[in-house]
Write an enzyme that holds these catalytic residues in place. Structure first.
Site, PDB file in Angstrom:
ATOM      1  N   CYS A  13     -36.389  56.035 -22.604  1.00  0.00           N
ATOM      2  CA  CYS A  13     -35.387  54.986 -22.795  1.00  0.00           C
ATOM      3  C   CYS A  13     -35.941  53.586 -22.576  1.00  0.00           C
ATOM      4  CB  CYS A  13     -34.202  55.212 -21.864  1.00  0.00           C
ATOM      5  SG  CYS A  13     -33.316  56.732 -22.220  1.00  0.00           S
ATOM      6  N   ARG A  83     -43.296  62.888 -19.237  1.00  0.00           N
ATOM      7  CA  ARG A  83     -43.566  62.228 -20.520  1.00  0.00           C
ATOM      8  C   ARG A  83     -43.543  60.708 -20.363  1.00  0.00           C
ATOM      9  NH1 ARG A  83     -39.050  64.586 -24.139  1.00  0.00           N
ATOM     10  NH2 ARG A  83     -38.013  64.398 -22.135  1.00  0.00           N
TER      11      ARG A  83
END
Length: 179
Positions: A13, A83
């Site tokens: 995000c 990640r």
């Protein structure tokens, strides 16, 4: 007022999505300077932290091949997701000069690339580390019981770095360097 601070901003995000927004904004004829400025600063933070740690180490610990314990590598606190974690950028920079071990009880070793599996440890060695660096403030690292363990892992003169400003120096009994 929300006091935002630069840091190791990873994940999808905040770490990636602003670039999509910036791209679309440019297509629409708007230059998103604030978004891109924020990303530029955060993208440079791993270099900033690595340099600060190295500078403190060179000034205060006169030894060859210092041993560093990295605490936390997921992209944010209390999640298993690694990640886009910026912790690996810090590790890559420090590994060029120091012996580095990763300790993160929240993630699983099999999530890591082979390069990092080799330096991941389940049980840090006692009285071994010259430097400990809290990169991700998992709840596990903030419990009283962990402070005792951290003291066992590090030497008396070890440097303890806390990029999130969450460690309690009174519980640790050592000076904490807040970056």
């Amino acid at each position: 007022f929300i006091n935002f601070k630069p840091g190791l901003v990873g994940g999808h995000c905040i770490g990636v999505d602003p670039y999509y927004l910036a791209y679309k904004s440019k297509i629409e004829g708007y230059k998103p300077e604030i978004i891109l400025s924020g990303r530029k600063i955060n993208d440079q933070m791993s270099t900033f932290y690595s340099k600060k740690i190295s500078d403190f180490a060179n000034k205060n610990l006169k030894k060859e091949k210092l041993k560093i314990l990295i605490l936390g590598v997921s992209f944010k606190e209390n999640v298993k997701d690694i990640r886009n974690s910026k912790a690996f950028d810090v590790i890559n920079k420090l590994e060029k000069k120091y012996q580095v071990h990763i300790f993160d009880p929240v993630i699983e070793k099999n999530q890591l690339k082979d390069k990092y599996k080799k330096i991941y440890i389940n049980n840090p060695k006692k009285n071994f580390y010259d430097i400990a660096v809290l990169l991700v403030s998992h709840d596990f690292f903030l419990k009283k019981i962990f402070y005792k363990k951290l003291n066992k892992y590090t030497k008396k003169e070890s440097l303890i770095f806390d990029i999130k400003h969450n460690l309690d120096s009174k519980l640790l009994g050592k000076k904490i360097i807040r970056l």
